[in-house]
Design a protein around this motif. Structure first.
Motif, PDB file in Angstrom:
ATOM      1  N   PHE A   1      20.997  53.373  58.219  1.00 25.64           N
ATOM      2  CA  PHE A   1      22.225  53.255  57.417  1.00 25.64           C
ATOM      3  C   PHE A   1      22.531  51.775  57.160  1.00 25.64           C
ATOM      4  O   PHE A   1      22.829  51.377  56.035  1.00 25.64           O
ATOM      5  N   LEU A   2      22.453  50.957  58.219  1.00 27.26           N
ATOM      6  CA  LEU A   2      22.744  49.523  58.079  1.00 27.26           C
ATOM      7  C   LEU A   2      21.758  48.853  57.127  1.00 27.26           C
ATOM      8  O   LEU A   2      22.146  48.029  56.294  1.00 27.26           O
ATOM      9  N   ALA A   3      20.482  49.245  57.227  1.00 24.82           N
ATOM     10  CA  ALA A   3      19.468  48.688  56.331  1.00 24.82           C
ATOM     11  C   ALA A   3      19.773  49.070  54.888  1.00 24.82           C
ATOM     12  O   ALA A   3      19.682  48.230  53.984  1.00 24.82           O
ATOM     13  N   ALA A   4      20.166  50.321  54.661  1.00 24.71           N
ATOM     14  CA  ALA A   4      20.493  50.792  53.304  1.00 24.71           C
ATOM     15  C   ALA A   4      21.693  50.019  52.749  1.00 24.71           C
ATOM     16  O   ALA A   4      21.707  49.608  51.590  1.00 24.71           O
ATOM     17  N   LEU A   5      22.684  49.800  53.615  1.00 22.91           N
ATOM     18  CA  LEU A   5      23.894  49.074  53.227  1.00 22.91           C
ATOM     19  C   LEU A   5      23.560  47.639  52.808  1.00 22.91           C
ATOM     20  O   LEU A   5      24.048  47.135  51.798  1.00 22.91           O
TER      21      LEU A   5
END
Lengths: 274, 274
Positions: free
Chosen positions: B13-17
């Motif tokens: 999720f953090l990478a996508a953000l």
């Protein structure tokens, strides 16, 4: 004494049994770190550690330990991994009744599809696959199952369900036999090294192999993040001639590497069924 | 729609953000398989999947999916992984009182030393790190902790303990952004291939790279067990010139490979803190 990961019936135990042909001097350990530590403290003569699985790749933790410690590979063995779904003998053989499954984290990965299909069954952590079987035996509950080898089922008097539990049958683990003293001979060599910091360094380090006509059986780069073009390499290869060949190659390689360790010379391992 | 593994606060999720700069179109998924499946069924435009970790190596499952499916890499991002030990806000910050820890199996591996040192704390599997935090929040027990990101702690209103929980701070994950349509351009290329069955095949397949003076940034062989000298290779490299260069290399390679897929052309990823 020979140390392996886990309890009798673990895949490391089975590999040790096949390699050393008897189980008299085998002792379980609960971490790879401790297997290395026992060797260093002269409390064991050999250790057996997984270094690569055909489905999940290299066991980097063991390569890191081999890099750091004064311990060498002296043998290898390949074991076909066959996971079974185990229950207590009086458990009804119906997946719908099961709620928990003891499993090692590597087995979990190799059986991930089973858990996706059977959402009612939650994985419960075990230190190794044989410990999963022991936990199930001790727990005695009928809502629990475990993932382990046929031998772990037999040792713990558990029932094997006729259910495909692993994602893929092409599941092999390569184990390294390790010791304080390196072999002086062997047809296969493993080395680990890091290369100098510049573009193209990765292929340059392999040139001596190409020139010597050596057959590589494994090559793997691991990036050193934040240091572009700097890598740790693991390379396995087959020696065609005598040991002079490897000395020549290593001598050439030293010019383009920061760090280089001959992890060991050993005879290529045979494949066994588990 | 963009699919990532897990729940808000997971590392995917953090990478996508970080990559897409906003969280409006992000949707969690509970397996890599489903991320690919959503793309194939046109239910999402992009997926984000981990392909390599600096401590634990390649995520082979995702390379297997990339090999099998008509899905391509169109971007990459590197994320520094910083695991925290989380407890409920009213839990006393004393490790001795803790008995269970929710953790993803990859986090478990990356925090293995913590569990060896704190034998009173038993790991409990969670589907991803953010799910570990959610389970802890819902459970509300004071004998439970979880391993997850700072963001997962904030989202779930959990307390971070000031304890080093991961084995090594050099913990980075490389994520690939995937899509149905490959890019036509990009400075970096990933390919996957298998080589013809003969000794020396491994180095022979790399010759076109050496001749073109290309800079490899990753190379990994995976054995096809039972078929000596047969391997699957993953290679990443930087293109120096135009796209004609890659076409030439791939044309040459086809002569010595059984199977070859250009996984994608994309711009080299930046490194972010998590």
């Amino acid at each position: 004494m020979i140390h392996y990961l886990g309890q009798p019936g673990s895949y490391s135990f089975l590999a040790a049994l096949k390699y050393f042909k008897n189980g008299n001097n085998l002792a379980g350990s609960d971490s790879f770190y401790k297997i290395f530590s026992k060797l260093k403290k002269q409390k064991s003569d050999y250790g057996i550690i997984p270094v690569e699985n055909s489905l999940t790749g290299s066991i980097t933790q063991n390569y890191d330990l081999l890099m750091k410690e004064d311990i060498f590979i002296v043998g290898e063995i390949l074991l076909k991994i066959k996971h079974h779904l185990l229950v207590n003998r009086d458990t009804i053989s119906n997946l719908n009744n099961l709620l928990y499954c003891y499993t090692h984290s590597e087995s979990l990965k190799q059986c991930h599809d089973f858990f996706l299909l059977n959402k009612n069954i939650k994985p419960v952590f075990a230190e190794d696959s044989a410990s999963a079987a022991i936990l199930l035996r001790k727990n005695r509950s009928n809502i629990y199952c475990a993932i382990a080898s046929r031998q772990a089922a037999e040792i713990n008097k558990l029932k094997m369900l006729d259910i495909k539990v692993q994602n893929d049958d092409n599941n092999y683990t390569r184990f390294a036999v390790i010791s304080r003293r390196p072999n002086k001979n062997g047809n296969k060599a493993s080395i680990i090294f890091s290369v100098v910091h510049e573009p193209g360094s990765l292929l340059k380090a392999l040139k001596p192999y190409a020139e010597a006509g050596l057959n590589l059986t494994k090559i793997e780069s691991r990036p050193i993040i934040g240091k572009p073009w700097e890598y740790i390499f693991i390379v396995d290869f087959i020696l065609q001639k005598d040991n002079a060949q490897i000395n020549n190659v290593l001598k050439k390689m030293k010019k383009s590497t920061n760090y280089l360790k001959l992890l060991g010379l050993y005879d290529p391992g045979k494949i066994y069924e588990s």
